[in-house]
Design an enzyme around this catalytic site. Structure first.
Site, PDB file in Angstrom:
ATOM      1  N   ASP A   1       1.789  -1.475  11.656  1.00  6.15           N
ATOM      2  CA  ASP A   1       0.463  -1.849  11.144  1.00  6.15           C
ATOM      3  C   ASP A   1       0.101  -3.298  11.454  1.00  6.15           C
ATOM      4  O   ASP A   1      -1.017  -3.728  11.180  1.00  6.15           O
ATOM      5  CB  ASP A   1       0.417  -1.637   9.627  1.00  6.15           C
TER       6      ASP A   1
ATOM      7  N   LYS B   1       0.838  -1.205   0.000  1.00  2.12           N
ATOM      8  CA  LYS B   1       0.000   0.000   0.000  1.00  2.12           C
ATOM      9  C   LYS B   1       0.872   1.253   0.000  1.00  2.12           C
ATOM     10  O   LYS B   1       0.644   2.174  -0.783  1.00  2.12           O
ATOM     11  CB  LYS B   1      -0.911  -0.032   1.235  1.00  2.12           C
ATOM     12  N   SER B   2       1.876   1.291   0.866  1.00  5.82           N
ATOM     13  CA  SER B   2       2.722   2.488   0.951  1.00  5.82           C
ATOM     14  C   SER B   2       3.387   2.778  -0.385  1.00  5.82           C
ATOM     15  O   SER B   2       3.436   3.926  -0.847  1.00  5.82           O
ATOM     16  CB  SER B   2       3.814   2.283   1.996  1.00  5.82           C
TER      17      SER B   2
ATOM     18  N   LYS C   1      -4.639   5.389  14.822  1.00  8.80           N
ATOM     19  CA  LYS C   1      -4.715   4.779  13.487  1.00  8.80           C
ATOM     20  C   LYS C   1      -6.167   4.831  12.997  1.00  8.80           C
ATOM     21  O   LYS C   1      -6.965   5.597  13.526  1.00  8.80           O
ATOM     22  CB  LYS C   1      -4.169   3.351  13.542  1.00  8.80           C
TER      23      LYS C   1
ATOM     24  N   ARG D   1      -6.499   1.335  17.892  1.00 10.99           N
ATOM     25  CA  ARG D   1      -6.287  -0.108  17.723  1.00 10.99           C
ATOM     26  C   ARG D   1      -6.017  -0.836  19.034  1.00 10.99           C
ATOM     27  O   ARG D   1      -6.229  -2.049  19.121  1.00 10.99           O
ATOM     28  CB  ARG D   1      -5.148  -0.355  16.721  1.00 10.99           C
TER      29      ARG D   1
ATOM     30  N   GLN E   1       4.755   8.876   7.650  1.00  9.17           N
ATOM     31  CA  GLN E   1       3.867   9.779   6.913  1.00  9.17           C
ATOM     32  C   GLN E   1       4.305  11.226   7.102  1.00  9.17           C
ATOM     33  O   GLN E   1       4.332  12.002   6.146  1.00  9.17           O
ATOM     34  CB  GLN E   1       2.421   9.589   7.382  1.00  9.17           C
TER      35      GLN E   1
ATOM     36  N   ARG F   1      -8.858  11.965  12.568  1.00  9.54           N
ATOM     37  CA  ARG F   1      -7.435  11.690  12.828  1.00  9.54           C
ATOM     38  C   ARG F   1      -6.606  12.972  12.857  1.00  9.54           C
ATOM     39  O   ARG F   1      -6.923  13.953  12.190  1.00  9.54           O
ATOM     40  CB  ARG F   1      -6.900  10.696  11.785  1.00  9.54           C
TER      41      ARG F   1
END
Ligand code: S3P
Length: 752
Positions: A632, A338-339, A659, A663, A486, A439
């Protein structure tokens, strides 16, 4: 009580429907059939309509005017104004003159601004008893003979109450529509009229205009003979009631003119492009439109959404019902990283030339990034089985998007994009779904502001982000307060547009895909210890990118193998960048057998096949230096901990609380439901291994929570129901298919 089947308790005493057109008579018929009114009174000026309505069982009682019934009406009675839009004002005047203030009133007109304006001018202000409404249902057939009691089932009803609206009236109208099987929601009047102008009114006018244009052309019979599928599909709605559409055109004039102007400008551009043989324009426009259509196709196909309104609100919730057991034997390739997929679109778009990407993750998150760049004028082909071709526009080549960029659930998209967009010449606004909107974005806004960017966030530093273009950015040396790839990537991407050398120092190593991929595009990035730096003002050269399988998706199957005795799972071509291998290190430390083979490097990223086999698991204290390297993977690692002998303790992981969901809490709640001793702490969790039981767990719309609890069923004693699994598609579109390959028995159910 009506003689017809009274299947439910009456909701209203008398239901008085003024105007027995398709909508009014269908509502009357539904009320009689389902028994949710004591008496259904139909009012029409035409005697013949009333007779048909009585004969067809649409109404119990017929009257020629409101005056004939008004004096009988009181609390619990509801008058529905079902006349064409422009006639509503006249009927409202009768209502004002004849009805007591406790009688509820609603209407069904397709435009709400004109109804509200008429009510205000007649009553002096919005009367509390009036609840404006709009059932988004219809057909090309009109009149009482077309009455259909199922017309509203699973269709949307929009109500536009305001602060004056009486709660008892709103409740009554809401209950009435809900009883027809409709989905009721409230909306602001203006928003309603703008959305409907674009999604419903405009297509009707385009259809009328096209048919009228062709009809006016010479011998039109000849033309229509050759007008096949496309014409028929496109013009179906030109068979609708002309009175209704005339009224709508006049009542919603302002919003319709705005959208018509936009379409006409688009037509003009398209005309010039065709005239000039501008292939690029045509390809870009058609590709963008096709992809947008495909994107919304899924939503549009759902029956509840034959409303013309695209809204995630109405999407059904998908739940997984997972039976216990499974064999965890398989040879798999999970979808692309994904990244890297996000970054391939971003850098490919900003490069000079054509970048080809293979292995691209066709998940909703990376598709949100892709759509944003299309919205900024980049021509992107695909994705087609993981292949994407990006026609880069160069660092200065993006165009202002015509609307806010919608980034769905994706934190990576919004945070990385904010860095890039801070350096553009145009303004942008970035929005997302409910989870993303909660977020923290201060972590990117703060350093960007230090660089000279102008960014507004909503309260508490949350999205939407409003970024002002045309700012001169200056390089900074930024010491990140948290270990976040990020944030690092955001600052480095802004650094591409800044004067001087921008550097970021991280408190612990985080994934370095941005640095590696920038180098792959020929941009110089230096990495020295914990510091990454680059200088602004360079350029990116298009390249080829092969995205390996995502270790974060592979992790679910690694844990599957780690918890099932006798298991043996091979995961092919997985990215094993040293900043991502925390899950391997942690599972090995817990006792799992993991072997890497076929180790190579693809496009600057290490890749390997990973074979995982069962060995008894031991609880451990997870080393804090592994936290950013497995950030993750913790949801599923917690499942491994629940299956281990002894206690596993995680600390230094407060980032997990911000997240896609919190989580730590989401996992602790679910594990406790399943009978595991799980104690959340401020920055981690303590899990005592035990027997997983059965139960219903909430994923809180978090893809990784949903997948982690699905994997847990391999070792549970009973069925696990995972609520809200829709977002699995954000990162792992075929998770269910692959999970079934390791023997998991997953049934999908839907709920509202
Ligand atoms: C990502 C970085 C991580 C990770 C996210 C993807 C990235 O977030 O959780 O799923 O692609 O840079 P943080 O950098 O905020 O930890």
């Amino acid at each position: 009580m009506s003689e017809n089947s009274a299947t439910s308790k009456p909701i209203v005493n008398r239901l008085v429907v003024i105007g027995l057109g398709l909508i009014g008579s269908s509502l009357a018929k539904a009320a009689r059939e389902l028994g949710f009114a004591q008496q259904v009174v139909g009012i029409s000026r035409r005697q013949s309509t009333l007779e048909i309505a009585l004969q067809a069982g649409v109404i119990d009682r017929a009257e020629a005017s409101l005056a004939d019934v008004a004096s009988e009406l009181t609390t619990g009675d509801l008058v529905v104004i079902g006349v064409p839009t422009l006639t509503v004002a006249q009927v409202l005047k009768d209502c004002r003159d004849l009805l007591a203030a406790d009688v509820s009133i609603t209407d069904v007109a397709s435009v709400k601004g004109s109804v509200v304006a008429a009510a205000k001018s007649l009553y002096g202000q919005m009367p509390p008893q009036l609840v404006p409404g709009h059932p988004i249902a219809g057909s090309e057939k009109s009149g009482v003979t077309a009455a259909n009691s199922k017309l509203f089932a699973e269709h949307r009803i929009i109500l536009t109450p305001n602060q004056n609206t009486g709660q008892q009236h709103l409740d009554l109208v809401t209950q009435l529509w809900t009883a027809t099987g409709a989905i009721v929601s409230n909306m602001d009047v203006r928003e309603h009229d703008e959305i409907l102008a674009a999604t419903s009114h405009l297509p009707h006018f385009l259809a009328y205009s096209l048919v009228d244009t062709l009809a006016a052309m010479g011998d039109n019979r000849e033309i229509f003979r050759y007008a096949a599928g496309g014409f028929r599909d496109f013009t179906r709605i030109a068979a609708s009631d002309p009175v209704m559409w005339r009224d709508i055109a006049l009542a919603n004039r302002e919003s319709i003119l705005t959208i018509l102007d936009q379409v006409m400008d688009n037509f003009k551009e398209m005309r010039s492009a065709i005239e000039a043989g501008d292939q690029d324009y045509l390809m870009a426009t058609f590709t963008r439109a096709r992809d947008a259509r495909n994107h919304f196709g899924k939503i549009l196909e759902s029956k509840a959404l034959q409303t013309g309104i695209q809204s995630a609100m109405t999407e059904k919730t998908i739940n997984y019902v997972v039976s216990p057991g499974g064999n965890a034997q398989a040879d798999l390739r999970v979808p692309g990283d994904k990244s890297m997929s996000h970054r391939s679109i971003m850098l490919g778009s900003l490069a000079e030339g054509m970048t080809e990407v293979t292995g691209f993750l066709e998940g909703e998150d990376s598709l949100a990034t892709l759509q944003s760049f299309r919205d900024m004028g980049v021509q992107i082909e695909g994705p087609d089985q993981g292949r994407v071709v990006i026609h880069g526009v160069g660092l200065q080549g993006l165009k202002a998007p015509s609307k806010p960029l919608y980034l769905g659930n994706s934190g990576t998209s919004i945070r990385l994009l904010s860095g890039l967009l801070a350096g553009q010449s145009f303004d942008t606004e970035l929005t997302g779904d409910e989870s993303l909107s909660g977020r923290p974005m201060g972590r990117v806004a703060d350093p960007l502001r230090e660089m000279g960017a102008q960014i507004e966030t909503a309260e508490g530093g949350r999205p939407p982000l409003k970024i002002k273009g045309g700012q001169t950015l200056k390089a900074i040396d930024y010491s990140m307060p948290m270990a976040s790839a990020q944030v690092k990537s955001c600052v480095l991407l802004a650094g591409l547009y800044a004067q001087g050398t921008t550097s970021v120092v991280e408190p612990a190593p985080t994934r370095d895909h941005t640095e590696r991929m920038l180098r792959g595009f020929g941009y110089q990035v230096s990495s020295q210890g914990s510091k990454a730096s680059l200088s602004g003002g360079g350029s990116l050269n298009a390249t080829r990118i092969d995205v390996p399988a995502d270790i974060s998706s592979a992790a679910f199957f690694m844990v599957a193998a780690a918890i099932v005795p006798g298991s043996d799972i091979m995961l092919r071509h997985v990215g094993v960048n040293p900043t991502r291998v925390g899950v391997i290190n942690i599972l090995r430390q817990m006792g799992t057998s993991i072997e890497l083979s076929n180790q190579t490097e693809v496009g600057g990223e290490p890749v390997a096949d990973i074979r995982v086999r069962y060995a008894p698991l031991q609880g451990i204290d997870i080393p804090e230096d592994q936290v950013p390297l497995a950030i993750d993977e913790f949801p599923v690692l917690f499942v491994a901990a629940a299956c281990a002998q002894g206690t596993t303790v995680l600390t230094g992981a407060e980032e997990l609380r911000v997240k896609e969901s919190d989580r730590i809490q989401s996992m602790a709640d679910g594990l406790i439901t399943l009978g595991i001793d799980a104690q959340p702490t401020a920055d981690g969790i303590k899990i005592v291994g035990g027997q997983l039981g059965s139960g219903e767990v909430q994923s809180h719309d978090d893809h990784r929570i949903a997948m982690a609890f699905t994997i847990a069923a391999l070792r549970s004693s009973g069925t696990i129901v995972v609520r809200e699994a829709n977002n699995v598609a954000t990162s792992f579109p075929d998770f269910v298919g692959l999970a079934r390959q390791i023997g998991l028995n997953i049934e999908l159910t839907q709920s509202q």
